[in-house]
Design a protein around this motif. Structure first.
Motif, PDB file in Angstrom:
ATOM      1  N   GLY A 165       0.785  -1.213   0.000  1.00  0.00           N
ATOM      2  CA  GLY A 165       0.000   0.000   0.000  1.00  0.00           C
ATOM      3  C   GLY A 165       0.821   1.269   0.000  1.00  0.00           C
ATOM      4  N   ASP A 166       0.136   2.364  -0.289  1.00  0.00           N
ATOM      5  CA  ASP A 166       0.722   3.698  -0.327  1.00  0.00           C
ATOM      6  C   ASP A 166       0.169   4.547   0.806  1.00  0.00           C
ATOM      7  OD1 ASP A 166       1.961   3.000  -2.694  1.00  0.00           O
ATOM      8  OD2 ASP A 166       0.619   4.143  -3.988  1.00  0.00           O
ATOM      9  N   VAL A 167       0.888   5.622   1.093  1.00  0.00           N
ATOM     10  CA  VAL A 167       0.379   6.677   1.962  1.00  0.00           C
ATOM     11  C   VAL A 167       0.447   7.986   1.188  1.00  0.00           C
ATOM     12  CG1 VAL A 167       1.085   5.509   4.085  1.00  0.00           C
ATOM     13  CG2 VAL A 167       2.653   7.126   2.983  1.00  0.00           C
ATOM     14  N   THR A 168      -0.420   8.916   1.539  1.00  0.00           N
ATOM     15  CA  THR A 168      -0.421  10.229   0.906  1.00  0.00           C
ATOM     16  C   THR A 168       0.391  11.199   1.742  1.00  0.00           C
ATOM     17  OG1 THR A 168      -2.590   9.883  -0.097  1.00  0.00           O
ATOM     18  CG2 THR A 168      -1.848  12.159   0.136  1.00  0.00           C
ATOM     19  N   VAL A 169       1.349  11.851   1.118  1.00  0.00           N
ATOM     20  CA  VAL A 169       2.148  12.889   1.758  1.00  0.00           C
ATOM     21  C   VAL A 169       1.657  14.229   1.229  1.00  0.00           C
ATOM     22  CG1 VAL A 169       4.465  13.820   2.121  1.00  0.00           C
ATOM     23  CG2 VAL A 169       4.122  11.345   1.955  1.00  0.00           C
ATOM     24  N   GLY A 170       1.251  15.108   2.139  1.00  0.00           N
ATOM     25  CA  GLY A 170       0.697  16.387   1.730  1.00  0.00           C
ATOM     26  C   GLY A 170       1.739  17.302   1.113  1.00  0.00           C
ATOM     27  N   ALA A 206       6.579   0.752   1.970  1.00  0.00           N
ATOM     28  CA  ALA A 206       7.778  -0.080   2.125  1.00  0.00           C
ATOM     29  C   ALA A 206       8.533  -0.145   0.805  1.00  0.00           C
ATOM     30  CB  ALA A 206       7.382  -1.485   2.571  1.00  0.00           C
ATOM     31  N   PRO A 207       9.793  -0.556   0.857  1.00  0.00           N
ATOM     32  CA  PRO A 207      10.540  -0.755  -0.386  1.00  0.00           C
ATOM     33  C   PRO A 207       9.965  -1.905  -1.213  1.00  0.00           C
ATOM     34  CG  PRO A 207      12.002  -0.697   1.531  1.00  0.00           C
ATOM     35  CD  PRO A 207      10.610  -0.805   2.050  1.00  0.00           C
ATOM     36  N   VAL A 208      10.301  -1.928  -2.486  1.00  0.00           N
ATOM     37  CA  VAL A 208       9.918  -3.021  -3.380  1.00  0.00           C
ATOM     38  C   VAL A 208      10.564  -4.316  -2.893  1.00  0.00           C
ATOM     39  CG1 VAL A 208      10.159  -3.898  -5.742  1.00  0.00           C
ATOM     40  CG2 VAL A 208       9.550  -1.505  -5.336  1.00  0.00           C
ATOM     41  N   THR A 209       9.782  -5.383  -2.846  1.00  0.00           N
ATOM     42  CA  THR A 209      10.252  -6.653  -2.307  1.00  0.00           C
ATOM     43  C   THR A 209      10.796  -7.568  -3.402  1.00  0.00           C
ATOM     44  OG1 THR A 209       8.098  -7.719  -2.555  1.00  0.00           O
ATOM     45  CG2 THR A 209       8.505  -6.536  -0.476  1.00  0.00           C
ATOM     46  N   PRO A 291      10.913   8.388  -6.237  1.00  0.00           N
ATOM     47  CA  PRO A 291      10.731   9.719  -5.644  1.00  0.00           C
ATOM     48  C   PRO A 291      11.940  10.603  -5.909  1.00  0.00           C
ATOM     49  CG  PRO A 291      11.418   8.175  -3.959  1.00  0.00           C
ATOM     50  CD  PRO A 291      11.235   7.368  -5.226  1.00  0.00           C
ATOM     51  N   SER A 292      11.712  11.902  -5.962  1.00  0.00           N
ATOM     52  CA  SER A 292      12.843  12.827  -5.903  1.00  0.00           C
ATOM     53  C   SER A 292      13.417  12.769  -4.498  1.00  0.00           C
ATOM     54  CB  SER A 292      12.389  14.246  -6.216  1.00  0.00           C
ATOM     55  OG  SER A 292      11.567  14.737  -5.163  1.00  0.00           O
ATOM     56  N   GLU A 293      14.642  13.278  -4.318  1.00  0.00           N
ATOM     57  CA  GLU A 293      15.184  13.228  -2.957  1.00  0.00           C
ATOM     58  C   GLU A 293      14.416  14.156  -2.027  1.00  0.00           C
ATOM     59  OE1 GLU A 293      19.027  14.639  -1.707  1.00  0.00           O
ATOM     60  OE2 GLU A 293      19.354  15.713  -3.590  1.00  0.00           O
ATOM     61  N   ALA A 294      13.836  15.237  -2.542  1.00  0.00           N
ATOM     62  CA  ALA A 294      13.017  16.112  -1.701  1.00  0.00           C
ATOM     63  C   ALA A 294      11.746  15.385  -1.257  1.00  0.00           C
ATOM     64  CB  ALA A 294      12.678  17.395  -2.437  1.00  0.00           C
ATOM     65  N   GLU A 295      11.109  14.653  -2.177  1.00  0.00           N
ATOM     66  CA  GLU A 295       9.936  13.862  -1.793  1.00  0.00           C
ATOM     67  C   GLU A 295      10.312  12.798  -0.774  1.00  0.00           C
ATOM     68  OE1 GLU A 295       7.140  13.990  -5.789  1.00  0.00           O
ATOM     69  OE2 GLU A 295       8.847  12.595  -5.730  1.00  0.00           O
ATOM     70  N   TRP A 296      11.442  12.142  -1.004  1.00  0.00           N
ATOM     71  CA  TRP A 296      11.883  11.110  -0.061  1.00  0.00           C
ATOM     72  C   TRP A 296      12.066  11.720   1.334  1.00  0.00           C
ATOM     73  CZ3 TRP A 296      15.219   9.766   3.611  1.00  0.00           C
ATOM     74  CH2 TRP A 296      15.331   8.414   3.941  1.00  0.00           C
ATOM     75  N   GLU A 297      12.754  12.861   1.423  1.00  0.00           N
ATOM     76  CA  GLU A 297      13.000  13.473   2.726  1.00  0.00           C
ATOM     77  C   GLU A 297      11.702  13.935   3.377  1.00  0.00           C
ATOM     78  OE1 GLU A 297      15.493  17.269   4.267  1.00  0.00           O
ATOM     79  OE2 GLU A 297      16.690  15.705   3.269  1.00  0.00           O
ATOM     80  N   ALA A 298      10.761  14.435   2.574  1.00  0.00           N
ATOM     81  CA  ALA A 298       9.469  14.839   3.124  1.00  0.00           C
ATOM     82  C   ALA A 298       8.732  13.639   3.718  1.00  0.00           C
ATOM     83  CB  ALA A 298       8.621  15.505   2.042  1.00  0.00           C
ATOM     84  N   ALA A 299       8.701  12.532   2.982  1.00  0.00           N
ATOM     85  CA  ALA A 299       8.005  11.340   3.463  1.00  0.00           C
ATOM     86  C   ALA A 299       8.675  10.742   4.692  1.00  0.00           C
ATOM     87  CB  ALA A 299       7.936  10.292   2.355  1.00  0.00           C
ATOM     88  N   ALA A 300       9.986  10.923   4.800  1.00  0.00           N
ATOM     89  CA  ALA A 300      10.732  10.338   5.911  1.00  0.00           C
ATOM     90  C   ALA A 300      10.710  11.201   7.162  1.00  0.00           C
ATOM     91  CB  ALA A 300      12.184  10.098   5.489  1.00  0.00           C
ATOM     92  N   LEU A 301      10.783  12.520   7.009  1.00  0.00           N
ATOM     93  CA  LEU A 301      11.109  13.375   8.158  1.00  0.00           C
ATOM     94  C   LEU A 301      10.111  14.487   8.453  1.00  0.00           C
ATOM     95  CD1 LEU A 301      14.933  13.965   7.543  1.00  0.00           C
ATOM     96  CD2 LEU A 301      13.833  12.109   8.813  1.00  0.00           C
ATOM     97  N   CYS A 353       5.392   5.619   6.541  1.00  0.00           N
ATOM     98  CA  CYS A 353       6.381   4.855   5.774  1.00  0.00           C
ATOM     99  C   CYS A 353       7.318   4.132   6.735  1.00  0.00           C
ATOM    100  CB  CYS A 353       7.186   5.773   4.869  1.00  0.00           C
ATOM    101  SG  CYS A 353       6.227   6.534   3.556  1.00  0.00           S
ATOM    102  N   ARG A 354       7.634   2.895   6.414  1.00  0.00           N
ATOM    103  CA  ARG A 354       8.504   2.080   7.273  1.00  0.00           C
ATOM    104  C   ARG A 354       9.845   1.843   6.588  1.00  0.00           C
ATOM    105  NH1 ARG A 354       5.598  -2.720  10.309  1.00  0.00           N
ATOM    106  NH2 ARG A 354       4.465  -0.822  10.881  1.00  0.00           N
TER     107      ARG A 354
END
Length: 429
Positions: A165-170, A206-209, A291-301, A353-354
């Motif tokens: 599944g996905d989550v929505t990041v605003g 989660a990452p691709v399995t 994801p772009s690295e900005a999207e990645w950082e937003a989803a993570a932090l 996100c895990r």
């Protein structure tokens, strides 16, 4: 309060203990290894560690003469071409270990019993983290060469399963990078935080399995040119790849080589040892993107505002400020391998996100470029020579030392590298 010598030396001693543990069990031939563009001869690389400490601290701060007259000609990675490192008149293993011990003893003696200056603190931390980076390189070198599994592994945890599944990041404004008031060690390519506008997006929990990636392989994904851009097709033609590195077909299905042994492919572990081209090809096949690295950082932090948009603050780690542990992240080589993507349940980001820390480095779409106003730090060759030629990875892998990585750490490798501990997570189109 004065900073005692153990405050700076303890990480250096721990880093050295890991280096020695990764040397354990390797004979003379293994200490040199084959001449490959993606590895160094291990005997050279451990000597380089000692040289790096000596160059930046003992010689850089104190102006001391080198402990070895030939140190620069042997171990200066900026001036000794990679291809020549197998041909150098390197000392024996005993001689190299003696040089390493001599340097570390001098580092401890010069700082004992007094408060270090900011420059000393920075350089001691830099040199320790540099050794941590090489420890991860030693680990994936052992994997690349099929050398025995290191002896310090703990038993792997129980299976935890998938996390679909996905989550929505605003959307909103993210301050990408490290803030100037950060008290932790900050690498030069993290400097400094600057505003980036991000549209709302949906990102995988989660990452691709392995199971998800093997479906792409079975569907002929490596043979279908529609999934590969021009650079990806060129890599595919040159490499002849038909599946991820270290996979093979066994009598009961896919197997993967982990160090010296082949094991059944575990379906819910993240796919690992895939390069940027392979990650993007899977995305095209699946109708997704990196994801772009900005999207990645937003989803993570990024903290989540009450209206679902990006909040104005960020965490250091996805779960907050507490130091990593095994409930939050698979780091430090604790299990000498990946765990299922649903493991580490206490490590979720504010968005759900895990494993955005640990398990596998995650490729992003972004090229490795300097942030606005970039200036190199003391280790000038660390970031600057790689700008524009590599891709950004985020999050750390199972072999990454926990003290080295935060949610803002930027790793960077060429898009064709499969030997590093890299996987990926994806964003919905």
């Amino acid at each position: 309060m004065a900073v005692q010598d153990t405050d700076l030396m303890a990480p250096l001693r721990d880093a050295r203990a890991r280096t020695l543990a990764l040397l354990d069990g390797l004979d003379g031939e293994a200490l040199m290894g084959p001449r490959l563009s993606i590895v160094n001869p291990l005997l050279w690389e451990i000597g380089h560690l000692a040289w790096f400490h000596e160059h930046f601290v003992l010689r850089g701060l104190d102006g001391r003469p080198p402990l070895r007259a030939d140190a620069d000609s042997l171990y200066d990675s900026a001036s000794v071409p990679h291809a020549t490192r197998w041909d150098l008149p390197l000392p024996t293993l005993d001689g190299t270990l003696a040089y390493m011990e001599q340097v570390q003893d001098a580092l401890a003696a010069r700082i004992a019993g007094r408060e270090p200056t900011p420059d000393e603190t920075y350089l001691y931390r830099l040199t320790g983290l540099h050794e941590d980076m090489h420890a991860e390189a030693f680990t994936y070198t052992r994997q690349t060469l099929g050398q025995p599994r290191p002896r310090f592994a703990a038993p792997s945890p129980d299976e935890a399963g998938p996390l679909p599944g996905d989550v929505t990041v605003g959307g909103g404004i993210l301050r990408l990078g490290a803030e100037r008031e950060a008290t932790r060690f900050v690498f030069d390519n993290e400097k400094w935080a600057h505003p980036v506008e991000i549209a709302p997006f949906r990102i995988a929990r989660a990452p691709v399995t392995n199971a998800e990636f093997s479906a792409f392989v079975e569907d002929g994904g490596y043979r279908d040119p529609r999934h590969w851009d021009a650079d990806g097709r060129a890599w595919l033609t040159e490499s002849g790849a038909t599946h991820p590195a270290y996979w093979r077909r066994g009598s009961a299905g896919w197997e993967v080589r982990i160090f010296e042994r082949h094991e059944p492919l575990k379906p819910h572990r993240p796919v690992i040892h895939v390069n940027w081209h392979e990650a993007r090809a899977w995305c095209r096949w699946a109708g997704r993107r990196l994801p772009s690295e900005a999207e990645w950082e937003a989803a993570a932090l990024a903290e989540r505002a009450s209206d679902g948009s990006l909040g104005g603050t960020k965490r250091t780690y996805p779960w907050g400020e507490a130091a990593p542990d095994t409930r939050r992240a698979n780091l430090d080589g604790a299990w000498l391998g990946t765990v299922d993507v649903a493991a580490c349940p206490d490590g979720d980001s504010p968005w759900g996100c895990r494993q955005m820390m640990g398990n596998v480095w995650e490729w992003t779409e972004s090229a490795f470029l300097p942030f606005p106003g970039f200036a190199p730090d003391a280790y000038r060759e660390y970031s600057e020579p790689s700008f524009g030629t590599r891709k950004v990875l985020r999050g750390g892998a199972w072999a990454t030392r926990a003290r080295m990585v935060t949610g803002m750490y930027r790793n960077f490798f060429g898009p064709d590298r499969r030997d590093v501990f890299a996987g990926f997570r994806t964003v919905a189109l």
